[in-house]
Design a protein around this motif. Structure first.
Motif, PDB file in Angstrom:
ATOM      1  N   LEU A  80      11.226 -16.361  92.607  1.00 30.82           N
ATOM      2  CA  LEU A  80      10.377 -15.180  92.436  1.00 30.82           C
ATOM      3  C   LEU A  80       8.919 -15.587  92.218  1.00 30.82           C
ATOM      4  O   LEU A  80       8.001 -14.930  92.714  1.00 30.82           O
ATOM      5  CB  LEU A  80      10.890 -14.332  91.274  1.00 30.82           C
ATOM      6  N   GLY A  81       8.703 -16.676  91.483  1.00 30.58           N
ATOM      7  CA  GLY A  81       7.348 -17.166  91.296  1.00 30.58           C
ATOM      8  C   GLY A  81       6.742 -17.661  92.595  1.00 30.58           C
ATOM      9  O   GLY A  81       5.559 -17.422  92.886  1.00 30.58           O
ATOM     10  N   LEU A  82       7.544 -18.358  93.397  1.00 31.46           N
ATOM     11  CA  LEU A  82       7.075 -18.809  94.706  1.00 31.46           C
ATOM     12  C   LEU A  82       6.649 -17.626  95.571  1.00 31.46           C
ATOM     13  O   LEU A  82       5.599 -17.664  96.223  1.00 31.46           O
ATOM     14  CB  LEU A  82       8.172 -19.607  95.414  1.00 31.46           C
ATOM     15  N   LEU A 100      17.989 -11.723  87.913  1.00 31.12           N
ATOM     16  CA  LEU A 100      16.915 -12.285  88.726  1.00 31.12           C
ATOM     17  C   LEU A 100      17.276 -12.271  90.208  1.00 31.12           C
ATOM     18  O   LEU A 100      16.424 -12.030  91.065  1.00 31.12           O
ATOM     19  CB  LEU A 100      16.610 -13.712  88.259  1.00 31.12           C
ATOM     20  N   TRP A 101      18.544 -12.526  90.509  1.00 30.03           N
ATOM     21  CA  TRP A 101      19.007 -12.462  91.899  1.00 30.03           C
ATOM     22  C   TRP A 101      18.803 -11.044  92.440  1.00 30.03           C
ATOM     23  O   TRP A 101      18.317 -10.847  93.554  1.00 30.03           O
ATOM     24  CB  TRP A 101      20.473 -12.865  91.960  1.00 30.03           C
ATOM     25  N   THR A 102      19.154 -10.046  91.623  1.00 27.32           N
ATOM     26  CA  THR A 102      18.959  -8.645  92.020  1.00 27.32           C
ATOM     27  C   THR A 102      17.478  -8.340  92.207  1.00 27.32           C
ATOM     28  O   THR A 102      17.087  -7.666  93.166  1.00 27.32           O
ATOM     29  CB  THR A 102      19.560  -7.711  90.952  1.00 27.32           C
ATOM     30  N   GLU A 103      16.652  -8.843  91.295  1.00 22.17           N
ATOM     31  CA  GLU A 103      15.206  -8.624  91.404  1.00 22.17           C
ATOM     32  C   GLU A 103      14.668  -9.212  92.696  1.00 22.17           C
ATOM     33  O   GLU A 103      13.875  -8.574  93.410  1.00 22.17           O
ATOM     34  CB  GLU A 103      14.489  -9.247  90.207  1.00 22.17           C
ATOM     35  N   TYR A 104      15.103 -10.421  93.025  1.00 19.12           N
ATOM     36  CA  TYR A 104      14.623 -11.062  94.253  1.00 19.12           C
ATOM     37  C   TYR A 104      14.990 -10.223  95.469  1.00 19.12           C
ATOM     38  O   TYR A 104      14.144  -9.941  96.336  1.00 19.12           O
ATOM     39  CB  TYR A 104      15.198 -12.470  94.394  1.00 19.12           C
ATOM     40  N   HIS A 105      16.247  -9.827  95.567  1.00 16.53           N
ATOM     41  CA  HIS A 105      16.688  -9.099  96.746  1.00 16.53           C
ATOM     42  C   HIS A 105      16.120  -7.684  96.810  1.00 16.53           C
ATOM     43  O   HIS A 105      15.887  -7.153  97.905  1.00 16.53           O
ATOM     44  CB  HIS A 105      18.213  -9.103  96.833  1.00 16.53           C
ATOM     45  N   SER A 106      15.875  -7.073  95.670  1.00 11.55           N
ATOM     46  CA  SER A 106      15.278  -5.736  95.697  1.00 11.55           C
ATOM     47  C   SER A 106      13.838  -5.781  96.191  1.00 11.55           C
ATOM     48  O   SER A 106      13.336  -4.815  96.771  1.00 11.55           O
ATOM     49  CB  SER A 106      15.326  -5.083  94.311  1.00 11.55           C
ATOM     50  N   ARG A 107      13.174  -6.913  96.011  1.00 18.26           N
ATOM     51  CA  ARG A 107      11.800  -7.058  96.475  1.00 18.26           C
ATOM     52  C   ARG A 107      11.709  -7.450  97.937  1.00 18.26           C
ATOM     53  O   ARG A 107      10.646  -7.371  98.542  1.00 18.26           O
ATOM     54  CB  ARG A 107      11.061  -8.106  95.632  1.00 18.26           C
TER      55      ARG A 107
END
Length: 198
Positions: free
Chosen positions: A133-135, A189-196
């Motif tokens: 997510l930071g990347l 965090l996995w959910t956050e990544y994919h939702s973005r």
């Protein structure tokens, strides 16, 4: 993390004991922990957790958790982010980002932690996903995607999120560190990544 929290609260006008101190906190971090390439786990110190093999604890140590958090929260400028990303590249493994450059020596840890002194050297899926997510935040989309793919392939055989995995991709089972629950920080965090990305 303190800096990020203070900045967010200041932006929202929420008063705390640290109100107005964000610039001083940032300056202290940059002068005490920034070594020109990344935030150093124990630069120039001789703390009890340090490795004393050099006689004074002055060895520079790259620990990704000290550097992933600033990327994830977006509290560093683009140049510092680029330096951090460049440094962290050497901690990337085929299963995800390893927590630090090497395991702690026996002399570097409190005796209570000797049975799992090495677990900081392993892959923590939540940390790798925070890294991804930071990347993405700083425009390193391809590297972010690769990091998520590594973590997904690591966890696929288990069908859930483990807390810690070895560099060989196996669950880290000392003292229950491979516990797998229905919901973990890694899952969030996995959910956050994919939702973005949708």
């Amino acid at each position: 993390m303190l800096l990020a929290a203070v900045e967010r609260l200041e932006e929202r006008g929420v008063e705390t004991t640290f109100t107005g101190e964000s610039e001083d906190i940032r300056a202290a971090l940059y002068t005490q922990l920034w070594n020109g390439r990344y935030f150093d786990e124990r630069r120039g110190t001789a703390r009890g957790s340090g490795d004393r093999r050099d006689g004074g604890g002055n060895r520079s140590v790259l620990a990704c958790d000290a550097n992933v958090v600033p990327l994830y929260l977006g509290v560093v400028d683009d140049d510092r982010a680029a330096a951090i990303v460049s440094a962290l590249e050497r901690l990337e493994t085929s299963f995800g980002l390893v927590m630090r450059a090497e395991p702690f020596s026996h002399a570097a840890v409190h005796p209570f932690f000797l049975l799992h002194r090495d677990y900081h050297y392993h892959v923590w899926p939540w940390n790798s996903l925070m890294y991804a997510l930071g990347l993405r935040r700083y425009g390193y989309d391809d590297r972010a995607r690769r990091e998520v793919e590594r973590v997904e392939s690591l966890l696929e055989p288990y069908g859930n999120f483990l807390e810690v995995c070895t560099l060989e991709g196996e669950p880290y089972v000392k003292r229950g560190y491979a516990t797998a629950e229905d919901f973990t920080v890694a899952a969030a965090l996995w959910t956050e990544y994919h939702s973005r990305t949708e």
